[in-house]
Design an enzyme around this catalytic site. Structure first.
Site, PDB file in Angstrom:
ATOM      1  N   HIS A 100       0.754  -1.037  -0.157  1.00  0.00           N
ATOM      2  CA  HIS A 100      -0.086  -0.478   0.021  1.00  0.00           C
ATOM      3  C   HIS A 100       0.857   1.118  -0.387  1.00  0.00           C
ATOM      4  O   HIS A 100       1.005   1.831   0.938  1.00  0.00           O
ATOM      5  CB  HIS A 100      -0.844   0.169   1.254  1.00  0.00           C
ATOM      6  CG  HIS A 100      -2.386  -0.634   1.152  1.00  0.00           C
ATOM      7  ND1 HIS A 100      -2.972  -0.268   0.149  1.00  0.00           N
ATOM      8  CD2 HIS A 100      -2.805  -1.118   1.102  1.00  0.00           C
ATOM      9  CE1 HIS A 100      -4.073  -0.859   0.093  1.00  0.00           C
ATOM     10  NE2 HIS A 100      -4.147  -1.683   0.748  1.00  0.00           N
ATOM     11  N   ASP A 105      -5.291   1.808   1.915  1.00  0.00           N
ATOM     12  CA  ASP A 105      -5.433   1.188   3.225  1.00  0.00           C
ATOM     13  C   ASP A 105      -5.835   2.233   4.556  1.00  0.00           C
ATOM     14  O   ASP A 105      -6.647   1.524   4.819  1.00  0.00           O
ATOM     15  CB  ASP A 105      -4.103   0.379   3.984  1.00  0.00           C
ATOM     16  CG  ASP A 105      -2.671   1.094   3.940  1.00  0.00           C
ATOM     17  OD1 ASP A 105      -3.123   2.540   3.220  1.00  0.00           O
ATOM     18  OD2 ASP A 105      -1.898   1.169   4.550  1.00  0.00           O
ATOM     19  N   HIS A 241      11.836   0.836 -27.543  1.00  0.00           N
ATOM     20  CA  HIS A 241      11.985  -0.159 -27.424  1.00  0.00           C
ATOM     21  C   HIS A 241      12.147  -0.451 -28.863  1.00  0.00           C
ATOM     22  O   HIS A 241      11.546  -0.291 -29.889  1.00  0.00           O
ATOM     23  CB  HIS A 241      10.850  -1.228 -26.832  1.00  0.00           C
ATOM     24  CG  HIS A 241      11.026  -1.215 -25.188  1.00  0.00           C
ATOM     25  ND1 HIS A 241      11.711  -1.892 -24.439  1.00  0.00           N
ATOM     26  CD2 HIS A 241       9.932  -1.043 -24.925  1.00  0.00           C
ATOM     27  CE1 HIS A 241      11.558  -1.187 -23.269  1.00  0.00           C
ATOM     28  NE2 HIS A 241      10.397  -0.842 -23.556  1.00  0.00           N
ATOM     29  N   TYR A 297      -7.745   8.255 -17.858  1.00  0.00           N
ATOM     30  CA  TYR A 297      -8.693   8.997 -16.864  1.00  0.00           C
ATOM     31  C   TYR A 297      -9.258  10.821 -17.123  1.00  0.00           C
ATOM     32  O   TYR A 297      -8.251  11.331 -18.060  1.00  0.00           O
ATOM     33  CB  TYR A 297      -7.866   8.971 -15.537  1.00  0.00           C
ATOM     34  CG  TYR A 297      -8.558   8.037 -13.994  1.00  0.00           C
ATOM     35  CD1 TYR A 297      -8.651   7.164 -14.913  1.00  0.00           C
ATOM     36  CD2 TYR A 297      -6.937   7.879 -12.903  1.00  0.00           C
ATOM     37  CE1 TYR A 297      -8.364   5.268 -14.508  1.00  0.00           C
ATOM     38  CE2 TYR A 297      -7.236   6.546 -13.048  1.00  0.00           C
ATOM     39  CZ  TYR A 297      -7.446   5.464 -13.175  1.00  0.00           C
ATOM     40  OH  TYR A 297      -7.218   3.953 -13.088  1.00  0.00           O
ATOM     41  N   GLU A 370      -0.262   7.814  10.995  1.00  0.00           N
ATOM     42  CA  GLU A 370      -1.337   7.989  11.796  1.00  0.00           C
ATOM     43  C   GLU A 370      -2.719   8.557  12.419  1.00  0.00           C
ATOM     44  O   GLU A 370      -3.629   8.479  12.491  1.00  0.00           O
ATOM     45  CB  GLU A 370      -1.076   6.460  12.254  1.00  0.00           C
ATOM     46  CG  GLU A 370      -0.850   5.223  11.230  1.00  0.00           C
ATOM     47  CD  GLU A 370      -0.943   3.791  11.892  1.00  0.00           C
ATOM     48  OE1 GLU A 370      -0.117   3.973  13.045  1.00  0.00           O
ATOM     49  OE2 GLU A 370      -0.655   2.708  11.863  1.00  0.00           O
TER      50      GLU A 370
END
Ligand code: NI
Length: 392
Positions: A100, A105, A241, A297, A370
């Site tokens: 994560h 998370d 490439h 997006y 946190e």
């Protein structure tokens, strides 16, 4: 509705425990089966109506208030990244090569924390709250998959709110802006077909490496000379490439790139002009090409009225000094697929508490402070308690 301070200790401890559990068990996009099962079980235990398997692994938990009001969606993305974690913490990923590294998370844990608080205050709710746990934000368009699976119509969603933890901001800061916030993100895939030959006889070949080089240089003229300097845009060729050995001209070169913009007209202009440059350099050398422009997006654009309202709510909930105007980000966010369809506001929650939590997103040492989780729980709960009746 009244401010939520202070949050109950048991909820904060639970959110941290969920976040650490998810950090240890990360799952890639559309493979979030353990995560989705955990989410569904938690929501059911809190008496939400739960629907699983929306857009492959998405989960929705619905609860209805006692008074009329709008149906609002609060969204968390669930997926991890294919990165080998380098953090030396007890809750580091237990899955090799997956971590994560973007904070999703934390997003899941915060929305589950809010789910608990919302359930405890169910009697005060108006309208309908849809908690949306979305798969595959990282490049695979899980939001689009949920939209195509009828998420918005199934639940009658009228407003959408989402957040992203951000190591760019100090812990507990809420950042948001009206209008374009995250860029659009598209991909280009190019094959240049030349004619192979001996490296000593270029005149008998059509050298696709030379053509690729000319294209790579020339394509930057679009941003430099053809797009309004006040309209940000990026064209990056990220992969080239061709060839195998010193003295052989190959017959083919392939290129991959990414294209970013903040405006639909700029986005459309880029798509057309990149091919125009490619056509020009190929024609001048006698090469041919294939060109794929893959729209991934859209721009993530915040509704102005919603954003003003969320800013005021944030100021009331966490204090005006902790609410800032966020800069535009060249990254992309598939919350855009929701924001294209309903008035929406996406905001950042700062999670940088010092050197250990200051790594950029998608870094192998990315980690969050946190203490930021409380801010997200608070914001999502405040939205649930207020938006159905009060949001524009
Ligand atoms: Ni992310």
């Amino acid at each position: 509705m009244t401010a939520l301070a202070p949050l109950p200790d048991d909820v904060i401890a639970d959110v941290i425990a969920i976040r650490r559990d998810l950090q240890q068990h990360p799952e890639l996009g559309f493979e979030e089966r353990r995560t989705a099962a955990l989410v569904a079980a938690r929501l059911r235990a809190l008496d939400y109506d739960v629907t699983e398997g929306i857009g492959v692994t998405g989960v929705a938990g619905v609860t209805r208030g006692t008074r009329p009001g709008k149906t609002i969606m609060l969204r968390a993305d669930m997926d991890a990244l294919p990165i080998e974690e380098e953090n030396d913490v007890a809750y580091a990923s237990q899955t090799r090569g997956t971590m994560h590294a973007c904070g999703h998370d934390g997003h899941v844990a915060m929305l589950l924390g809010a789910a608990t608080l919302i359930a405890r205050r169910r009697a005060e709710l108006a309208g309908t709250i849809v908690l949306c746990f979305q798969p595959a934000e990282e490049g695979r368009g899980g939001a689009k998959a949920m939209v195509e699976d009828g998420l918005l119509e199934r639940f009658g969603i009228e407003r959408a709110y989402g957040l992203h933890l951000a190591s760019a901001f100090p812990t507990g800061i809420v950042g948001l802006r009206e209008g374009a916030f995250y860029a659009s993100s598209d991909s280009i895939e190019i094959t240049i077909e030349g004619a192979g030959g001996h490296g000593a006889a270029p005149h008998l070949s059509i050298d696709p490496i030379y053509v690729a080089g000319a294209f790579i240089v020339a394509v930057q003229q679009i941003v430099a000379r053809q797009i309004d300097p006040l309209a940000p845009a990026v064209v990056t060729i990220g992969a080239v490439h061709a060839g195998t050995i010193h003295n052989v001209i190959p017959s083919r070169a392939t290129l991959l790139g990414t294209v970013r913009a903040f405006d639909a007209d700029v986005r459309n202009a880029l798509a057309e002009r990149i091919e125009r440059v490619l056509r020009g350099v190929c024609e001048s050398s006698g090469a041919t090409y294939t060109f794929d422009y893959l729209r991934r997006y859209p721009v993530t654009s915040n509704d102005a009225e919603q954003t003003r309202w969320v800013r005021a709510l944030a100021a009331a909930e966490i204090g005006a000094t902790r609410v800032i105007e966020a800069p535009k980000l060249m990254g992309a966010e598939d919350f855009s697929f929701f924001a294209e369809r309903v008035p929406a506001c996406f905001y950042s929650v700062g999670c940088n508490g010092g050197p250990a939590t200051s790594f950029p997103h998608h870094h192998a040492k990315f980690d969050i402070d946190e203490r930021a989780l409380e801010t997200g729980v608070r914001m999502m709960t405040a939205l649930a308690l207020n938006a159905p009746e009060m949001a524009p």
